[in-house]
Design a protein around this motif. Structure first.
Motif, short mmCIF file in Angstrom:
data_model
loop_
_atom_site.label_atom_id
_atom_site.label_comp_id
_atom_site.label_asym_id
_atom_site.label_seq_id
_atom_site.Cartn_x
_atom_site.Cartn_y
_atom_site.Cartn_z
N CYS A 8 3.94 2.29 -0.20
CA CYS A 8 5.14 1.47 -0.02
C CYS A 8 6.33 2.40 0.17
CB CYS A 8 5.37 0.50 -1.18
SG CYS A 8 6.22 1.22 -2.62
N ASP A 9 7.42 1.85 0.70
CA ASP A 9 8.63 2.63 0.99
C ASP A 9 9.82 2.19 0.15
OD1 ASP A 9 8.07 4.61 3.16
OD2 ASP A 9 7.37 2.83 4.22
N ALA A 10 9.57 1.74 -1.08
CA ALA A 10 10.65 1.30 -1.94
C ALA A 10 11.66 2.42 -2.21
CB ALA A 10 10.09 0.77 -3.26
N LEU A 11 11.20 3.66 -2.31
CA LEU A 11 12.13 4.78 -2.57
C LEU A 11 13.14 4.92 -1.44
CD1 LEU A 11 9.76 7.55 -4.00
CD2 LEU A 11 11.30 6.05 -5.26
N LEU A 12 12.70 4.70 -0.22
CA LEU A 12 13.63 4.79 0.92
C LEU A 12 14.73 3.74 0.78
CD1 LEU A 12 14.38 5.96 3.68
CD2 LEU A 12 12.84 4.28 4.72
N ILE A 28 13.77 -5.69 -1.99
CA ILE A 28 12.69 -4.72 -2.20
C ILE A 28 11.38 -5.49 -2.38
CG2 ILE A 28 11.82 -2.86 -3.67
CD1 ILE A 28 14.70 -2.17 -4.37
N GLU A 29 10.51 -5.39 -1.40
CA GLU A 29 9.28 -6.18 -1.41
C GLU A 29 8.31 -5.73 -2.50
OE1 GLU A 29 8.86 -5.01 2.60
OE2 GLU A 29 10.81 -6.02 2.80
N ALA A 30 8.39 -4.44 -2.88
CA ALA A 30 7.52 -3.93 -3.94
C ALA A 30 8.34 -3.61 -5.18
CB ALA A 30 6.76 -2.69 -3.46
N HIS A 224 1.35 -4.53 8.29
CA HIS A 224 2.33 -4.61 9.37
C HIS A 224 1.69 -5.35 10.55
CE1 HIS A 224 5.46 -3.81 12.10
NE2 HIS A 224 5.75 -2.55 11.77
N PRO A 225 2.26 -6.49 10.98
CA PRO A 225 1.67 -7.23 12.10
C PRO A 225 1.46 -6.39 13.36
CG PRO A 225 3.23 -8.63 10.98
CD PRO A 225 3.37 -7.25 10.36
N PHE A 261 4.77 -2.20 2.36
CA PHE A 261 5.93 -2.98 1.99
C PHE A 261 7.16 -2.08 1.89
CE2 PHE A 261 3.02 -6.24 -0.19
CZ PHE A 261 3.15 -7.14 0.85
N ASP A 262 8.29 -2.63 2.28
CA ASP A 262 9.58 -1.94 2.32
C ASP A 262 9.69 -0.94 3.47
OD1 ASP A 262 10.87 -3.23 0.03
OD2 ASP A 262 9.31 -2.22 -1.12
N GLY A 263 8.65 -0.88 4.30
CA GLY A 263 8.71 -0.04 5.48
C GLY A 263 8.40 -0.80 6.76
#
Length: 310
Positions: A8-12, A28-30, A224-225, A261-263
């Protein structure tokens, strides 16, 4: 059913907007609340330093994101347990979430082994050599040259092996992928799908998928679709097509999840954030037996790590 999410990209998102509160920010999705709701019991948090960041600032940005991981996630949320060694995953309590720091792209450390070892010491346990562009380690999938690992890239893989760090092939050029298969002890694809189902440059061919399986690796299905259908839209059935295809190649014990998630800018219908993971498990149980689904959700990732008891 407990879930392992490999990316996941929560840190970004936390780095982009310091005002965001990781606990329950709906952007934040995660976030922490959603991970608990979804039964996520191990989450990989990626450090990602985008190509727009000047080279001389990349390591500092990586350190800032590592600080957010330690201060805003671990320190403020007692339910999170820092995974310093892979074996720590085996001692998690039922109400804990194992938090794992990862690195998406080698740009922040350049060709400096001291910087790389600093990131190891801060907790990085999985390392993707590239994002989409080329760097000093290898070419990414977006580099037309399509080169493999440089000598420095091979040295980084050797250091990963020595420090029991996973080498992530997601985003690598195909030639780079085959170099990793040759040199890495712990190769994984944290967030990639099947190219035979969706011909996206980030997805893996059947030959690549089989090679990862033979190497004891892990394939994290990404939500990711664009990697599922090649469009902005995807259904749960589209996710299942990728899982089924990988299983048809013999990958039942290698499939897992790397949500991204988050990316990602668009979502699978019904799977818009980490709180929806248990609904996803229910959908999987309609198609597969419980033992297999538990493998997808948790066991398969553990088997790809250097855990001494697996």
């Amino acid at each position: 059913m407990r879930i392992f999410d490999a990316h996941c990209d929560a840190l970004l998102k936390l780095w982009e907007d310091p005002a965001r509160e990781y606990t329950d920010d709906p952007a934040i999705e995660a976030n922490a609340v959603r991970l608990m709701e979804g039964g996520v019991r191990a989450q990989c948090f990626a450090i990602f330093v985008g190509p727009n960041i000047p080279f001389d600032q990349k390591f500092q940005v990586a350190l800032q994101q590592a600080e957010l991981f330690h201060e805003n996630i671990l320190k403020k949320h007692p339910q999170f347990s820092f995974i310093e060694r892979w074996d720590d995953l085996l001692t998690l309590d039922d109400d804990q979430i194992g938090a794992i720091l990862t690195l998406e792209g080698a740009d922040p450390f350049g060709d400096d082994p001291t910087k790389l070892k600093t990131l190891y010491r801060l907790g990085v346990r999985s390392l993707g050599l590239t994002w989409n562009q080329a760097n000093l380690c290898a070419d990414g999938v977006g580099e037309p040259r399509g080169g493999g690992l440089t000598e420095w890239g091979k040295a980084v893989v050797s250091l990963n092996n020595e420090h029991h760090v996973l080498t992530d092939v997601s985003h690598l050029s195909e030639r780079g992928f085959w170099d990793v298969i040759e040199y890495a002890q712990f190769p994984v694809a944290t967030h990639s799908n099947a190219k035979a189902i969706c011909d996206h440059r980030r997805n893996l061919t059947d030959a690549q998928l089989k090679a990862l399986m033979e190497a004891g690796g892990f394939i994290g299905i990404v939500f990711h679709p664009h990697f599922l259908t090649g469009t902005d839209d995807a259904s749960i059935d589209d996710v299942m097509k990728h899982i089924e295809h990988i299983c048809s190649l013999g990958g039942q014990k290698h499939v897992g999840f790397g949500s991204d998630f988050d990316g990602i800018p668009c979502f699978v219908d019904g799977l818009e954030h980490a709180g929806r993971f248990q609904w996803f498990m229910d959908e999987l149980l309609k198609r597969y037996d419980e033992e297999l689904v538990r493998g997808f959700a948790w066991d398969n990732f553990l088997k790809a790590t250097p855990i001494s008891y697996v």
